[in-house]
Motif scaffolding. Sequence first.
Motif, PDB file in Angstrom:
ATOM      1  N   VAL A 109      39.507  50.105  49.334  1.00  0.00           N
ATOM      2  CA  VAL A 109      40.068  48.948  50.041  1.00  0.00           C
ATOM      3  C   VAL A 109      39.393  47.658  49.566  1.00  0.00           C
ATOM      4  N   TYR A 110      38.082  47.700  49.372  1.00  0.00           N
ATOM      5  CA  TYR A 110      37.342  46.543  48.864  1.00  0.00           C
ATOM      6  C   TYR A 110      37.892  46.109  47.504  1.00  0.00           C
ATOM      7  N   ASN A 111      38.058  47.060  46.596  1.00  0.00           N
ATOM      8  CA  ASN A 111      38.537  46.730  45.258  1.00  0.00           C
ATOM      9  C   ASN A 111      39.992  46.253  45.277  1.00  0.00           C
ATOM     10  N   ILE A 112      40.813  46.821  46.128  1.00  0.00           N
ATOM     11  CA  ILE A 112      42.199  46.349  46.223  1.00  0.00           C
ATOM     12  C   ILE A 112      42.240  44.933  46.812  1.00  0.00           C
ATOM     13  N   LEU A 127      47.964  45.947  38.092  1.00  0.00           N
ATOM     14  CA  LEU A 127      47.338  46.855  39.058  1.00  0.00           C
ATOM     15  C   LEU A 127      47.036  48.205  38.432  1.00  0.00           C
ATOM     16  N   GLY A 128      47.933  48.749  37.628  1.00  0.00           N
ATOM     17  CA  GLY A 128      47.691  50.046  36.991  1.00  0.00           C
ATOM     18  C   GLY A 128      46.460  50.019  36.105  1.00  0.00           C
ATOM     19  N   TYR A 129      46.333  48.982  35.327  1.00  0.00           N
ATOM     20  CA  TYR A 129      45.155  48.833  34.465  1.00  0.00           C
ATOM     21  C   TYR A 129      43.899  48.694  35.308  1.00  0.00           C
ATOM     22  N   TYR A 130      43.946  47.841  36.332  1.00  0.00           N
ATOM     23  CA  TYR A 130      42.797  47.614  37.199  1.00  0.00           C
ATOM     24  C   TYR A 130      42.415  48.893  37.944  1.00  0.00           C
ATOM     25  N   LEU A 131      43.417  49.632  38.384  1.00  0.00           N
ATOM     26  CA  LEU A 131      43.169  50.895  39.083  1.00  0.00           C
ATOM     27  C   LEU A 131      42.486  51.903  38.172  1.00  0.00           C
ATOM     28  N   LEU A 132      43.002  52.035  36.960  1.00  0.00           N
ATOM     29  CA  LEU A 132      42.485  53.032  36.021  1.00  0.00           C
ATOM     30  C   LEU A 132      41.145  52.659  35.407  1.00  0.00           C
ATOM     31  N   HIS A 133      40.913  51.377  35.190  1.00  0.00           N
ATOM     32  CA  HIS A 133      39.711  50.964  34.471  1.00  0.00           C
ATOM     33  C   HIS A 133      38.621  50.360  35.348  1.00  0.00           C
ATOM     34  N   VAL A 134      38.926  50.057  36.597  1.00  0.00           N
ATOM     35  CA  VAL A 134      37.907  49.482  37.469  1.00  0.00           C
ATOM     36  C   VAL A 134      37.755  50.282  38.759  1.00  0.00           C
ATOM     37  N   ILE A 135      38.837  50.449  39.503  1.00  0.00           N
ATOM     38  CA  ILE A 135      38.730  51.029  40.847  1.00  0.00           C
ATOM     39  C   ILE A 135      38.275  52.487  40.807  1.00  0.00           C
ATOM     40  N   PRO A 137      36.842  54.369  38.265  1.00  0.00           N
ATOM     41  CA  PRO A 137      35.473  54.589  37.761  1.00  0.00           C
ATOM     42  C   PRO A 137      34.393  54.091  38.720  1.00  0.00           C
ATOM     43  N   GLU A 138      34.624  52.934  39.359  1.00  0.00           N
ATOM     44  CA  GLU A 138      33.636  52.448  40.312  1.00  0.00           C
ATOM     45  C   GLU A 138      33.542  53.373  41.517  1.00  0.00           C
ATOM     46  N   LEU A 139      34.662  53.905  41.945  1.00  0.00           N
ATOM     47  CA  LEU A 139      34.673  54.842  43.063  1.00  0.00           C
ATOM     48  C   LEU A 139      33.835  56.079  42.747  1.00  0.00           C
ATOM     49  N   VAL A 140      34.044  56.650  41.575  1.00  0.00           N
ATOM     50  CA  VAL A 140      33.289  57.849  41.183  1.00  0.00           C
ATOM     51  C   VAL A 140      31.799  57.544  41.108  1.00  0.00           C
ATOM     52  N   TYR A 141      31.455  56.424  40.475  1.00  0.00           N
ATOM     53  CA  TYR A 141      30.050  56.038  40.314  1.00  0.00           C
ATOM     54  C   TYR A 141      29.415  55.746  41.677  1.00  0.00           C
ATOM     55  N   THR A 142      30.142  55.088  42.557  1.00  0.00           N
ATOM     56  CA  THR A 142      29.632  54.774  43.890  1.00  0.00           C
ATOM     57  C   THR A 142      29.397  56.041  44.702  1.00  0.00           C
ATOM     58  N   VAL A 143      30.310  56.988  44.637  1.00  0.00           N
ATOM     59  CA  VAL A 143      30.151  58.241  45.387  1.00  0.00           C
ATOM     60  C   VAL A 143      28.962  59.045  44.845  1.00  0.00           C
ATOM     61  N   LEU A 144      28.785  59.050  43.540  1.00  0.00           N
ATOM     62  CA  LEU A 144      27.622  59.751  42.966  1.00  0.00           C
ATOM     63  C   LEU A 144      26.306  59.139  43.436  1.00  0.00           C
ATOM     64  N   ILE A 145      26.235  57.831  43.468  1.00  0.00           N
ATOM     65  CA  ILE A 145      25.019  57.162  43.943  1.00  0.00           C
ATOM     66  C   ILE A 145      24.865  57.342  45.448  1.00  0.00           C
ATOM     67  N   MET A 146      25.997  57.385  46.175  1.00  0.00           N
ATOM     68  CA  MET A 146      25.958  57.571  47.619  1.00  0.00           C
ATOM     69  C   MET A 146      25.301  58.893  48.004  1.00  0.00           C
ATOM     70  N   ILE A 147      25.476  59.895  47.194  1.00  0.00           N
ATOM     71  CA  ILE A 147      24.886  61.199  47.489  1.00  0.00           C
ATOM     72  C   ILE A 147      23.364  61.094  47.590  1.00  0.00           C
ATOM     73  N   PHE A 148      22.772  60.171  46.829  1.00  0.00           N
ATOM     74  CA  PHE A 148      21.321  59.993  46.861  1.00  0.00           C
ATOM     75  C   PHE A 148      20.886  58.877  47.808  1.00  0.00           C
ATOM     76  N   LEU A 149      21.687  57.835  47.952  1.00  0.00           N
ATOM     77  CA  LEU A 149      21.311  56.690  48.774  1.00  0.00           C
ATOM     78  C   LEU A 149      21.552  56.943  50.259  1.00  0.00           C
ATOM     79  N   TYR A 150      22.618  57.639  50.606  1.00  0.00           N
ATOM     80  CA  TYR A 150      22.947  57.861  52.012  1.00  0.00           C
ATOM     81  C   TYR A 150      21.837  58.590  52.785  1.00  0.00           C
ATOM     82  N   PRO A 151      21.242  59.664  52.249  1.00  0.00           N
ATOM     83  CA  PRO A 151      20.153  60.293  53.006  1.00  0.00           C
ATOM     84  C   PRO A 151      18.971  59.349  53.269  1.00  0.00           C
TER      85      PRO A 151
END
Length: 172
Positions: A109-112, A127-135, A137-151
């Motif tokens: 929602v933030y990225n949109i 939007l398709g380009y932005y979705l595929l190249h920004v939203i 990849p950032e989502l995946v990277y954020t979730v990976l970091i969240m696994i360590f930051l959230y605890p």
Amino acid sequence: MRRKITVFIVIFVCFLLQTTLFQALAFASIAPNLLIIVVSSFGFMRGRKEGMYIGFFTGLIFDAFYGTIFGFYALVFMYAGYCNGMFHKFFFPDDIKLPMLLISVSDIVYNIAVYVLKFMFRGQFHLGYYLLHVIIPELVYTVLIMIFLYPALLAVNQKLEAIEKRSGIKFV
């Protein structure tokens, strides 16, 4: 007062990490959004009101350094904190599925919102380009970091609640 100072330190450290270290570790110029992790986490750990305040303050810091329209990020982060705070009654410290889902939705929602208000209104309809190249990849990277930051954020919140509970008992 201790909670406010601690939350400010957490926000400031995550802001510094997001704008320095993780920019250097960016993959294809995509870095994780640590601030959305902090705002979302404290939102559903503490509730709507505190999520809204933390989101607004976090957005103001981001606006002060990187915003082109002052208040834009404050508004976006404030809504993210408030909306995540609505799930406070479903919050269980041992469950990581709900935080992962809420942080993922918040990041999308933030990225949109950034896309619509910063790019689409200027006539850039990719939007398709932005979705595929920004939203995504950032989502995946954020979730990976969240696994360590959230605890770590959960531990900080639980420690603060324990201190508040002890100090509340002393004055009763």
